[in-house]
Design a protein around this motif. Sequence first.
Motif, PDB file in Angstrom:
ATOM      1  N   VAL A   1       0.882  -1.137  -0.169  1.00  0.00           N
ATOM      2  CA  VAL A   1      -0.037  -0.048  -0.033  1.00  0.00           C
ATOM      3  C   VAL A   1       1.012   1.156  -0.086  1.00  0.00           C
ATOM      4  CG1 VAL A   1      -1.663   1.428   1.401  1.00  0.00           C
ATOM      5  CG2 VAL A   1      -2.057  -1.227   1.160  1.00  0.00           C
ATOM      6  N   ILE A   2       0.603   1.961  -0.773  1.00  0.00           N
ATOM      7  CA  ILE A   2       1.465   3.385  -1.122  1.00  0.00           C
ATOM      8  C   ILE A   2       0.663   4.270  -1.086  1.00  0.00           C
ATOM      9  CG2 ILE A   2       3.038   4.620  -2.447  1.00  0.00           C
ATOM     10  CD1 ILE A   2       3.832   1.933  -3.981  1.00  0.00           C
ATOM     11  N   PRO A   3       0.627   5.025   0.268  1.00  0.00           N
ATOM     12  CA  PRO A   3      -0.368   6.175   0.520  1.00  0.00           C
ATOM     13  C   PRO A   3      -0.106   7.472  -0.630  1.00  0.00           C
ATOM     14  CG  PRO A   3       0.485   5.509   2.532  1.00  0.00           C
ATOM     15  CD  PRO A   3       1.494   4.800   1.274  1.00  0.00           C
ATOM     16  N   ARG A   4      -1.253   7.712  -1.123  1.00  0.00           N
ATOM     17  CA  ARG A   4      -1.177   8.890  -2.275  1.00  0.00           C
ATOM     18  C   ARG A   4      -2.542   9.427  -2.183  1.00  0.00           C
ATOM     19  NH1 ARG A   4      -0.968   4.248  -4.710  1.00  0.00           N
ATOM     20  NH2 ARG A   4      -2.590   3.572  -6.231  1.00  0.00           N
ATOM     21  N   VAL A   5      -2.739  10.703  -2.560  1.00  0.00           N
ATOM     22  CA  VAL A   5      -3.855  11.327  -3.060  1.00  0.00           C
ATOM     23  C   VAL A   5      -4.135  11.841  -4.330  1.00  0.00           C
ATOM     24  CG1 VAL A   5      -5.355  13.465  -2.448  1.00  0.00           C
ATOM     25  CG2 VAL A   5      -4.288  12.141  -0.708  1.00  0.00           C
ATOM     26  N   ALA A   6      -4.868  11.341  -5.315  1.00  0.00           N
ATOM     27  CA  ALA A   6      -4.839  11.687  -6.473  1.00  0.00           C
ATOM     28  C   ALA A   6      -6.473  11.916  -7.165  1.00  0.00           C
ATOM     29  CB  ALA A   6      -3.992  10.488  -7.491  1.00  0.00           C
TER      30      ALA A   6
ATOM     31  N   VAL B   1      -2.832   0.464  12.984  1.00  0.00           N
ATOM     32  CA  VAL B   1      -1.799   1.344  12.922  1.00  0.00           C
ATOM     33  C   VAL B   1      -2.094   2.578  11.935  1.00  0.00           C
ATOM     34  CG1 VAL B   1       0.623   1.347  12.118  1.00  0.00           C
ATOM     35  CG2 VAL B   1      -0.276  -0.612  13.186  1.00  0.00           C
ATOM     36  N   LEU B   2      -1.840   3.609  12.402  1.00  0.00           N
ATOM     37  CA  LEU B   2      -1.770   5.006  11.537  1.00  0.00           C
ATOM     38  C   LEU B   2      -0.386   5.399  11.466  1.00  0.00           C
ATOM     39  CD1 LEU B   2      -3.145   7.114   9.867  1.00  0.00           C
ATOM     40  CD2 LEU B   2      -3.680   8.366  12.096  1.00  0.00           C
ATOM     41  N   ALA B   3       0.189   5.826  10.414  1.00  0.00           N
ATOM     42  CA  ALA B   3       1.491   6.456  10.120  1.00  0.00           C
ATOM     43  C   ALA B   3       1.363   7.715  10.008  1.00  0.00           C
ATOM     44  CB  ALA B   3       2.447   5.704   9.194  1.00  0.00           C
ATOM     45  N   VAL B   4       2.348   8.636  10.530  1.00  0.00           N
ATOM     46  CA  VAL B   4       2.169  10.112  10.276  1.00  0.00           C
ATOM     47  C   VAL B   4       3.651  10.238   9.679  1.00  0.00           C
ATOM     48  CG1 VAL B   4       2.161  12.380  11.262  1.00  0.00           C
ATOM     49  CG2 VAL B   4       0.792  10.561  12.122  1.00  0.00           C
ATOM     50  N   VAL B   5       3.450  11.109   8.509  1.00  0.00           N
ATOM     51  CA  VAL B   5       4.837  11.375   7.832  1.00  0.00           C
ATOM     52  C   VAL B   5       4.929  13.025   7.701  1.00  0.00           C
ATOM     53  CG1 VAL B   5       4.955   9.198   6.614  1.00  0.00           C
ATOM     54  CG2 VAL B   5       3.738  11.248   5.540  1.00  0.00           C
ATOM     55  N   GLU B   6       6.077  13.566   7.853  1.00  0.00           N
ATOM     56  CA  GLU B   6       6.322  14.716   7.726  1.00  0.00           C
ATOM     57  C   GLU B   6       6.294  15.642   6.337  1.00  0.00           C
ATOM     58  OE1 GLU B   6       9.425  17.429  10.368  1.00  0.00           O
ATOM     59  OE2 GLU B   6       9.760  15.412   9.953  1.00  0.00           O
ATOM     60  N   LYS B   7       6.524  14.709   5.431  1.00  0.00           N
ATOM     61  CA  LYS B   7       6.658  15.191   4.062  1.00  0.00           C
ATOM     62  C   LYS B   7       5.860  14.600   3.134  1.00  0.00           C
ATOM     63  CE  LYS B   7      11.351  13.640   3.118  1.00  0.00           C
ATOM     64  NZ  LYS B   7      12.424  14.124   3.053  1.00  0.00           N
ATOM     65  N   ALA B   8       5.417  15.232   1.944  1.00  0.00           N
ATOM     66  CA  ALA B   8       4.846  14.483   0.477  1.00  0.00           C
ATOM     67  C   ALA B   8       5.559  14.592  -0.471  1.00  0.00           C
ATOM     68  CB  ALA B   8       3.544  14.969   0.649  1.00  0.00           C
TER      69      ALA B   8
ATOM     70  N   SER C   1      -0.198  13.580  -4.946  1.00  0.00           N
ATOM     71  CA  SER C   1       0.713  13.452  -3.987  1.00  0.00           C
ATOM     72  C   SER C   1       0.993  12.120  -3.250  1.00  0.00           C
ATOM     73  CB  SER C   1       0.064  14.344  -2.541  1.00  0.00           C
ATOM     74  OG  SER C   1       0.014  15.652  -3.114  1.00  0.00           O
ATOM     75  N   LEU C   2       2.044  11.787  -3.064  1.00  0.00           N
ATOM     76  CA  LEU C   2       2.749  10.664  -2.466  1.00  0.00           C
ATOM     77  C   LEU C   2       3.247  10.756  -1.135  1.00  0.00           C
ATOM     78  CD1 LEU C   2       4.595   9.670  -5.611  1.00  0.00           C
ATOM     79  CD2 LEU C   2       2.396   8.695  -4.864  1.00  0.00           C
ATOM     80  N   PHE C   3       2.852   9.826  -0.198  1.00  0.00           N
ATOM     81  CA  PHE C   3       3.277   9.829   1.105  1.00  0.00           C
ATOM     82  C   PHE C   3       4.206   8.731   1.443  1.00  0.00           C
ATOM     83  CE2 PHE C   3      -0.654  12.171   0.512  1.00  0.00           C
ATOM     84  CZ  PHE C   3      -0.335  13.501   1.001  1.00  0.00           C
ATOM     85  N   PRO C   4       5.479   9.038   1.788  1.00  0.00           N
ATOM     86  CA  PRO C   4       6.218   7.868   2.163  1.00  0.00           C
ATOM     87  C   PRO C   4       6.286   7.189   3.477  1.00  0.00           C
ATOM     88  CG  PRO C   4       7.388   9.952   2.537  1.00  0.00           C
ATOM     89  CD  PRO C   4       6.065  10.166   1.995  1.00  0.00           C
ATOM     90  N   ALA C   5       4.972   6.559   3.504  1.00  0.00           N
ATOM     91  CA  ALA C   5       4.905   5.494   4.796  1.00  0.00           C
ATOM     92  C   ALA C   5       4.125   4.263   4.180  1.00  0.00           C
ATOM     93  CB  ALA C   5       4.282   6.217   5.950  1.00  0.00           C
TER      94      ALA C   5
END
Length: 169
Positions: free
Chosen positions: A114-119, A136-143, A150-154
């Motif tokens: 699963v690659i988090p993204r908004v498109a 589990v919910l991961a929080v990432v600092e950058k996109a 937008s892609l989120f690296p978690a």
Amino acid sequence: VTRNGESPIDTPMVAPKTADMPYKPVKTEFGAGIASDAGSLVVNDQGVLTVLTPDGRPVTRTADLGSTNTTAPLGYNTTVSLACFDLSSTKQAQLYGRGAGPTDDLKMTAEGRVIPRVANRATYVPYYYSTDGYGVLAVVEKAYNTSKGSLFPATYEGKGEAVQWCADG
């Protein structure tokens, strides 16, 4: 949560101005950490993190948190270096909650990475609920913003008896 006295991560996923759930320090046979009415998070001397139920039973644990590093494609021609660790899982565990896109109408569980993204027409989040009894919910600092979204690296992926999480940073 902050690192080395830094300011909290600026994200709508957490609200640093809202009071945290009350917790207290705890030491168990699985390590030392924090406990609340929801359960405990403890780490032992070998760097293994264990999630415990309110009555002290293990729900999941990691391998050594020293982590492995990997270079992973996030999609849209974006590749980043990620640190990875595995959470233990039962073989029959199902992972729910990753979000969806146009081809996911008949899929309730996460399959593959699963690659988090908004498109346009798709939203995937760094979240799951496991039938093993935890979420589990991961929080990432950058996109990583691209012309396609937008892609989120978690990222995470169920791998039989483990769920592998990889994150930037």
